[in-house]
Design a protein around this motif. Sequence first.
Motif, PDB file in Angstrom:
ATOM      1  N   LEU A   1       0.844  -1.198   0.000  1.00 33.04           N
ATOM      2  CA  LEU A   1       0.000   0.000   0.000  1.00 33.04           C
ATOM      3  C   LEU A   1       0.878   1.246   0.000  1.00 33.04           C
ATOM      4  CD1 LEU A   1      -2.810  -0.886   2.560  1.00 33.04           C
ATOM      5  CD2 LEU A   1      -2.828  -1.122   0.071  1.00 33.04           C
ATOM      6  N   GLU A   2       0.385   2.265  -0.666  1.00 35.55           N
ATOM      7  CA  GLU A   2       1.070   3.552  -0.711  1.00 35.55           C
ATOM      8  C   GLU A   2       0.209   4.579   0.038  1.00 35.55           C
ATOM      9  OE1 GLU A   2       3.295   5.345  -4.286  1.00 35.55           O
ATOM     10  OE2 GLU A   2       1.260   6.156  -4.404  1.00 35.55           O
ATOM     11  N   LEU A   3       0.814   5.218   1.011  1.00 29.86           N
ATOM     12  CA  LEU A   3       0.155   6.281   1.781  1.00 29.86           C
ATOM     13  C   LEU A   3       0.771   7.593   1.344  1.00 29.86           C
ATOM     14  CD1 LEU A   3      -1.612   7.285   4.198  1.00 29.86           C
ATOM     15  CD2 LEU A   3       0.410   6.907   5.627  1.00 29.86           C
TER      16      LEU A   3
ATOM     17  N   TRP B   1       3.697  23.730   2.345  1.00 32.75           N
ATOM     18  CA  TRP B   1       3.041  22.462   2.074  1.00 32.75           C
ATOM     19  C   TRP B   1       4.048  21.534   1.405  1.00 32.75           C
ATOM     20  CZ3 TRP B   1      -1.789  20.813   3.323  1.00 32.75           C
ATOM     21  CH2 TRP B   1      -2.695  21.772   3.765  1.00 32.75           C
ATOM     22  N   GLY B   2       4.077  20.294   1.851  1.00 32.10           N
ATOM     23  CA  GLY B   2       4.958  19.313   1.233  1.00 32.10           C
ATOM     24  C   GLY B   2       4.250  17.987   1.119  1.00 32.10           C
ATOM     25  N   GLU B   3       4.595  17.247   0.079  1.00 25.06           N
ATOM     26  CA  GLU B   3       4.001  15.927  -0.094  1.00 25.06           C
ATOM     27  C   GLU B   3       4.847  14.902   0.645  1.00 25.06           C
ATOM     28  OE1 GLU B   3       1.697  14.130  -3.595  1.00 25.06           O
ATOM     29  OE2 GLU B   3       3.771  13.533  -3.939  1.00 25.06           O
ATOM     30  N   VAL B   4       4.185  14.008   1.351  1.00 24.63           N
ATOM     31  CA  VAL B   4       4.844  12.885   2.007  1.00 24.63           C
ATOM     32  C   VAL B   4       4.337  11.610   1.347  1.00 24.63           C
ATOM     33  CG1 VAL B   4       5.247  14.077   4.195  1.00 24.63           C
ATOM     34  CG2 VAL B   4       3.131  12.787   3.868  1.00 24.63           C
ATOM     35  N   LEU B   5       5.191  10.598   1.319  1.00 27.53           N
ATOM     36  CA  LEU B   5       4.864   9.367   0.624  1.00 27.53           C
ATOM     37  C   LEU B   5       5.573   8.211   1.313  1.00 27.53           C
ATOM     38  CD1 LEU B   5       3.744   7.988  -2.040  1.00 27.53           C
ATOM     39  CD2 LEU B   5       5.955   8.530  -3.031  1.00 27.53           C
ATOM     40  N   GLY B   6       4.864   7.118   1.549  1.00 29.14           N
ATOM     41  CA  GLY B   6       5.462   5.941   2.155  1.00 29.14           C
ATOM     42  C   GLY B   6       4.736   4.689   1.706  1.00 29.14           C
ATOM     43  N   GLU B   7       5.388   3.550   1.897  1.00 31.22           N
ATOM     44  CA  GLU B   7       4.830   2.271   1.487  1.00 31.22           C
ATOM     45  C   GLU B   7       4.850   1.280   2.639  1.00 31.22           C
ATOM     46  OE1 GLU B   7       7.195   0.974  -1.795  1.00 31.22           O
ATOM     47  OE2 GLU B   7       6.542   2.617  -3.074  1.00 31.22           O
ATOM     48  N   LEU B   8       3.889   0.358   2.611  1.00 37.06           N
ATOM     49  CA  LEU B   8       3.799  -0.667   3.646  1.00 37.06           C
ATOM     50  C   LEU B   8       3.221  -1.929   3.023  1.00 37.06           C
ATOM     51  CD1 LEU B   8       2.833  -0.176   7.260  1.00 37.06           C
ATOM     52  CD2 LEU B   8       1.557  -1.874   5.985  1.00 37.06           C
ATOM     53  N   LEU B   9       3.863  -3.074   3.271  1.00 30.46           N
ATOM     54  CA  LEU B   9       3.382  -4.358   2.766  1.00 30.46           C
ATOM     55  C   LEU B   9       2.391  -4.948   3.773  1.00 30.46           C
ATOM     56  CD1 LEU B   9       3.560  -6.691   0.711  1.00 30.46           C
ATOM     57  CD2 LEU B   9       5.434  -7.621   2.098  1.00 30.46           C
ATOM     58  N   VAL B  10       1.217  -5.321   3.290  1.00 32.75           N
ATOM     59  CA  VAL B  10       0.197  -5.945   4.137  1.00 32.75           C
ATOM     60  C   VAL B  10       0.418  -7.457   4.078  1.00 32.75           C
ATOM     61  CG1 VAL B  10      -2.259  -6.215   4.594  1.00 32.75           C
ATOM     62  CG2 VAL B  10      -1.398  -4.065   3.661  1.00 32.75           C
TER      63      VAL B  10
ATOM     64  N   PHE C   1      -3.797  18.893   6.735  1.00 37.71           N
ATOM     65  CA  PHE C   1      -3.690  17.685   5.926  1.00 37.71           C
ATOM     66  C   PHE C   1      -4.584  17.841   4.706  1.00 37.71           C
ATOM     67  CE2 PHE C   1      -2.998  16.794  10.319  1.00 37.71           C
ATOM     68  CZ  PHE C   1      -1.961  15.873  10.359  1.00 37.71           C
ATOM     69  N   ASP C   2      -4.032  17.592   3.523  1.00 39.73           N
ATOM     70  CA  ASP C   2      -4.793  17.737   2.284  1.00 39.73           C
ATOM     71  C   ASP C   2      -4.464  16.564   1.357  1.00 39.73           C
ATOM     72  OD1 ASP C   2      -6.441  18.910   0.349  1.00 39.73           O
ATOM     73  OD2 ASP C   2      -4.830  20.133  -0.465  1.00 39.73           O
ATOM     74  N   ASP C   3      -5.444  16.123   0.626  1.00 36.93           N
ATOM     75  CA  ASP C   3      -5.261  15.124  -0.418  1.00 36.93           C
ATOM     76  C   ASP C   3      -4.625  13.839   0.102  1.00 36.93           C
ATOM     77  OD1 ASP C   3      -5.968  14.611  -3.004  1.00 36.93           O
ATOM     78  OD2 ASP C   3      -4.113  15.347  -3.880  1.00 36.93           O
ATOM     79  N   VAL C   4      -5.109  13.356   1.248  1.00 40.26           N
ATOM     80  CA  VAL C   4      -4.601  12.116   1.847  1.00 40.26           C
ATOM     81  C   VAL C   4      -5.222  10.927   1.110  1.00 40.26           C
ATOM     82  CG1 VAL C   4      -4.606  10.693   3.935  1.00 40.26           C
ATOM     83  CG2 VAL C   4      -4.221  13.165   4.089  1.00 40.26           C
ATOM     84  N   SER C   5      -4.375   9.929   0.774  1.00 41.93           N
ATOM     85  CA  SER C   5      -4.896   8.746   0.096  1.00 41.93           C
ATOM     86  C   SER C   5      -4.093   7.506   0.465  1.00 41.93           C
ATOM     87  CB  SER C   5      -4.893   8.927  -1.413  1.00 41.93           C
ATOM     88  OG  SER C   5      -3.574   9.004  -1.902  1.00 41.93           O
ATOM     89  N   VAL C   6      -4.769   6.365   0.394  1.00 43.90           N
ATOM     90  CA  VAL C   6      -4.143   5.059   0.514  1.00 43.90           C
ATOM     91  C   VAL C   6      -4.527   4.294  -0.738  1.00 43.90           C
ATOM     92  CG1 VAL C   6      -4.027   2.903   1.832  1.00 43.90           C
ATOM     93  CG2 VAL C   6      -4.360   5.072   3.038  1.00 43.90           C
ATOM     94  N   SER C   7      -3.528   3.765  -1.452  1.00 38.23           N
ATOM     95  CA  SER C   7      -3.817   3.038  -2.683  1.00 38.23           C
ATOM     96  C   SER C   7      -2.876   1.846  -2.795  1.00 38.23           C
ATOM     97  CB  SER C   7      -3.677   3.956  -3.895  1.00 38.23           C
ATOM     98  OG  SER C   7      -2.364   4.487  -3.966  1.00 38.23           O
ATOM     99  N   VAL C   8      -3.271   0.881  -3.638  1.00 38.85           N
ATOM    100  CA  VAL C   8      -2.428  -0.286  -3.889  1.00 38.85           C
ATOM    101  C   VAL C   8      -1.328   0.138  -4.848  1.00 38.85           C
ATOM    102  CG1 VAL C   8      -2.354  -2.607  -4.870  1.00 38.85           C
ATOM    103  CG2 VAL C   8      -4.322  -1.884  -3.503  1.00 38.85           C
ATOM    104  N   LYS C   9      -0.090  -0.182  -4.464  1.00 38.67           N
ATOM    105  CA  LYS C   9       1.062   0.132  -5.323  1.00 38.67           C
ATOM    106  C   LYS C   9       1.185  -0.981  -6.338  1.00 38.67           C
ATOM    107  CE  LYS C   9       5.327   1.878  -5.977  1.00 38.67           C
ATOM    108  NZ  LYS C   9       6.060   3.035  -5.782  1.00 38.67           N
ATOM    109  N   GLU C  10       1.084  -0.634  -7.585  1.00 40.10           N
ATOM    110  CA  GLU C  10       1.162  -1.632  -8.674  1.00 40.10           C
ATOM    111  C   GLU C  10       2.585  -1.946  -9.030  1.00 40.10           C
ATOM    112  OE1 GLU C  10      -1.511  -3.205  -9.715  1.00 40.10           O
ATOM    113  OE2 GLU C  10      -2.867  -1.945  -8.568  1.00 40.10           O
TER     114      GLU C  10
END
Length: 134
Positions: free
Chosen positions: A51-53, A94-103, A125-134
């Motif tokens: 997952l990508e946060l 404002w800065g974008e943060v990005l991280g990944e986590l394996l479920v 906090f703006d534009d927060v999302s959790v998505s599957v990293k392809e």
Amino acid sequence: GAVELVKAKSPVSKKGRLALGLSPTSKNTDQDHLLGAFQYFSARHYRGKKLELKGRLVARGEATAVLGLFVFNKDGSISQKGVLLLRAAKDGDWGEVLGELLVEAGMDTLVTVCLSSGTSGQALFDDVSVSVKE
């Protein structure tokens, strides 16, 4: 503290867009009970996937802005491999943060959190999302 929706003045926000604002007060001193907002969802469909946060954050004054993803096991404990915390720079733009986590197998519940510590200021906090990293 206050939890509110405020007009986002992020460089990439659309006109009229709202951001989550967390404004801690002098009572926000217990590190085990920080000011925040969260969303629970099942990990069942994401097991074996990364997952990508991501989100855009800014911290002003004494406040900190932390975007996180916690993964709980079926027994309610936090998985040792299931904690991802991303912080905004203090008093920055404002800065974008990005991280990944394996479920992994056995992980049961995902919790996305927006947290703020400090006793004054504001975390946005703006534009927060959790998505599957392809």
